[in-house]
Design a protein around this motif. Structure first.
Motif, mmCIF file in Angstrom:
data_model
loop_
_atom_site.group_PDB
_atom_site.id
_atom_site.type_symbol
_atom_site.label_atom_id
_atom_site.label_comp_id
_atom_site.label_asym_id
_atom_site.label_seq_id
_atom_site.Cartn_x
_atom_site.Cartn_y
_atom_site.Cartn_z
ATOM 1 N N PRO A 83 39.901 42.111 23.094
ATOM 2 C CA PRO A 83 39.724 42.585 24.478
ATOM 3 C C PRO A 83 40.250 41.593 25.508
ATOM 4 O O PRO A 83 40.872 42.001 26.499
ATOM 5 N N GLY A 84 40.045 40.312 25.274
ATOM 6 C CA GLY A 84 40.523 39.284 26.217
ATOM 7 C C GLY A 84 42.039 39.261 26.277
ATOM 8 O O GLY A 84 42.628 39.138 27.363
ATOM 9 N N ILE A 85 42.686 39.382 25.128
ATOM 10 C CA ILE A 85 44.155 39.377 25.103
ATOM 11 C C ILE A 85 44.696 40.605 25.840
ATOM 12 O O ILE A 85 45.653 40.515 26.618
ATOM 13 N N ASP A 117 36.063 26.721 32.188
ATOM 14 C CA ASP A 117 36.408 27.920 31.410
ATOM 15 C C ASP A 117 35.296 28.144 30.368
ATOM 16 O O ASP A 117 34.768 27.173 29.835
ATOM 17 N N VAL A 118 34.969 29.396 30.104
ATOM 18 C CA VAL A 118 33.891 29.654 29.135
ATOM 19 C C VAL A 118 34.336 29.312 27.709
ATOM 20 O O VAL A 118 33.547 28.834 26.903
ATOM 21 N N GLU A 121 26.658 34.620 15.178
ATOM 22 C CA GLU A 121 25.468 34.864 16.010
ATOM 23 C C GLU A 121 25.793 34.769 17.505
ATOM 24 O O GLU A 121 24.961 35.117 18.333
ATOM 25 N N GLY A 122 26.970 34.287 17.817
ATOM 26 C CA GLY A 122 27.360 34.123 19.218
ATOM 27 C C GLY A 122 28.421 35.127 19.627
ATOM 28 O O GLY A 122 28.118 36.277 19.940
ATOM 29 N N ARG A 123 29.682 34.706 19.549
ATOM 30 C CA ARG A 123 30.781 35.524 20.075
ATOM 31 C C ARG A 123 30.812 36.933 19.461
ATOM 32 O O ARG A 123 30.922 37.935 20.161
ATOM 33 N N THR A 148 30.732 43.246 30.789
ATOM 34 C CA THR A 148 32.067 42.619 30.761
ATOM 35 C C THR A 148 31.993 41.114 30.486
ATOM 36 O O THR A 148 33.019 40.486 30.249
ATOM 37 N N SER A 149 30.782 40.539 30.467
ATOM 38 C CA SER A 149 30.701 39.108 30.136
ATOM 39 C C SER A 149 30.770 38.899 28.617
ATOM 40 O O SER A 149 30.765 37.780 28.131
ATOM 41 N N ALA A 150 30.866 40.006 27.858
ATOM 42 C CA ALA A 150 30.922 39.892 26.396
ATOM 43 C C ALA A 150 32.301 39.467 25.894
ATOM 44 O O ALA A 150 32.485 39.242 24.698
#
Ligand code: NAD
Ligand code: G6P
Ligand code: MN
Length: 443
Positions: free
Chosen positions: A17-19, A236-237, A292-294, A313-315
């Protein structure tokens, strides 16, 4: 104006999704005729596509999206292929990390024995991907490859498919440049670096802003704080969760001891491997943190969307990762000749390393591929380290091509993270067991 067909191979990746958001942020220049997602795991890809559709709806609702597990449908007439497959997925990453740790050796997905196990799984699927692309895509195609372990993948492709149009890249140098520019208070685009290395094994030697080399300031900062700022989440996250903060922090020790150049964060696994192992949790490694995270965050957002119609959208986020692959593709597409650090065949760029080494160095990216910047001779300490790592990686590729157990054992023994051949053999034998169905057979 030309429109492109672009396929993401490994469409089910957490980064997709980010790409895609990054691509659509550039839609005025980089016009897409069709976007395709290709993966072996349809279920995973379908989940990720729930998020992707939302991104498209918001940013470019007319864009055609195709999801497929069929290589012909995925690659027919494609111009660009962004490869980001993780062969064996996170379940196998967990083995890559935990098996070496059992023997007090660094457990990392791309460095040391873990990277070698991952390499063994990825070499032939990568070659297969290239063959599909050669068969179906436009002759002018470019594969821009993120799939790890990038060094080993690049070396295998150099040997097995030397004419393939593959640009191997890694987001770690650009991640480090993001931190460097934040420390210097400039924009990343204003920073020009000199760098040499192999992938996940290299050093920044200069950091120019407006023609002035500010590396001395960066080294001073790094000696005190590592490559960190007080609040990294503002920078940056991506690469800002607790384990990445630890990694950026560890660079401090390396620069204290070797104050000449700024190492790539991955050098911690080779130069202070004892410290890394002592501080590792053998039961819970990075693979568990990512699952467990991303991964969980993204898939929970999908579940929630399916229940409520609301997208968190923060996912997902573009980050340097999403930006970099699109920047490289645009430089290839439009002959922009932008300067990036990429993984290329040495051919004299580093004068005192073999021509056939796959090295990470600056290059100007043109529509014909990279025009590599000459680095010259590198000092003995770095040369020695790189030669050992190079030999280890080349032996691993030999082992895969020849199906040789002895070469695989040599590759692991040669690696700086491994203390003895006995230790290498135990790790190798456990890996063979864990990778049944994924590894080529070793005799
Ligand atoms: P992920 O597991 O979320 O996604 C990878 C996807 O690849 C999965 O959906 C999987 O089913 C698919 N896949 C596996 N084998 C495949 C094959 N043969 N053909 C097509 N698809 C296949 O992994 P992730 O954490 O999002 O990472 C994706 C890849 O990108 C990994 O290789 C990772 O190491 C790499 N990566 C590289 C960089 C870099 O700097 N080079 C940065 C980040 C991630
Ligand atoms: C950096 C490296 C990548 C690697 C990633 C792992 O970006 O350059 O090659 O895949 O880190 O990050 P993760 O969050 O999955 O541990
Ligand atoms: Mn990388």
């Amino acid at each position: 104006m030309k429109k492109f067909i672009l396929t993401i191979a490994g469409g089910g990746s957490t980064y997709t999704p980010g790409i895609i958001k990054s691509l659509l942020l550039n839609k005025e220049q980089f016009k897409l005729e069709e976007l395709r997602m290709y993966d072996l795991d349809a279920e995973r890809q379908n989940k990720v596509a729930v998020v992707v559709r939302e991104v498209i709806k918001e940013m470019d609702p007319e864009l055609k999206l195709t999801l497929t597990t069929d290589p012909q449908e995925a690659f027919t007439n494609a111009d660009f292929i962004f490869a980001q497959m993780r062969v064996g997925k996170y379940a196998m990453r967990e083995h890559d990390e935990k098996i070496p740790l059992k023997y007090d050796v660094v457990g990392q997905e791309t460095c040391g024995p873990g990277g070698m196990a991952y390499g063994f799984r990825t070499i032939f699927p990568m070659v297969q991907l290239i063959d599909y692309v050669e068969k179906y895509a436009k002759k002018s195609y470019w594969i821009v490859n993120y799939s790890n372990p990038a060094s080993i993948v690049a070396e295998a492709v150099r040997r097995l498919r030397p004419n393939a149009r593959v640009m191997n890249i890694c987001d770690m140098p650009v991640g480090a440049m993001r931190n460097i520019s934040a420390i210097l208070g400039c924009k990343r685009e204003e920073l020009t670096v000199e760098y040499f290395g192999l992938n996940h094994f290299g050093w920044f030697t200069k950091a120019y802003v407006n023609g002035v080399d500010r590396m001395p300031e960066i080294l001073e900062h790094t000696k005190k704080h590592g490559l960190l700022l007080p609040d990294m989440s503002k920078v940056d996250v991506q690469h800002s969760d607790p384990s990445w903060l630890k990694t950026w922090g560890n660079i401090k020790y390396l620069v204290e001891m070797f104050p000449e150049y700024l190492p790539n964060p991955y050098m911690q696994y080779y130069l202070i491997s004892d410290h890394i192992v002592e501080n590792a949790n053998k039961e819970r490694t990075r693979a568990n943190e990512v699952m467990e995270g991303r991964e969980k965050k993204l898939f929970s957002a999908v579940d929630r969307y399916n229940d409520t119609g609301e997208m968190d959208t923060s996912a997902f986020y573009v980050g340097v990762h999403g930006q970099f692959i699109v920047d490289v593709a645009m430089s290839l597409a439009f002959d922009l000749r932008k300067r990036f650090l990429v993984i290329v065949e040495n051919k004299g760029a580093i004068a005192n390393l073999p021509d056939d080494a796959m090295v990470e160095v600056p290059a100007y990216i043109t529509s014909n591929g990279p025009e590599v910047v000459r680095v010259g001779e590198i000092p003995l300490f770095y040369k020695g380290l790189m030669e050992q790592q190079l030999a280890s990686e080349k032996l691993l590729v030999d082992a895969a091509i020849e199906g040789s157990y002895t070469k695989a054992l040599m590759a692991l023994t040669m690696n700086k993270t491994v203390k003895s051949a006995f230790q290498a053999k135990k790790i190798l034998d456990d890996f063979i067991e864990a990778n049944k169905g994924y590894w080529p057979e070793l005799k």
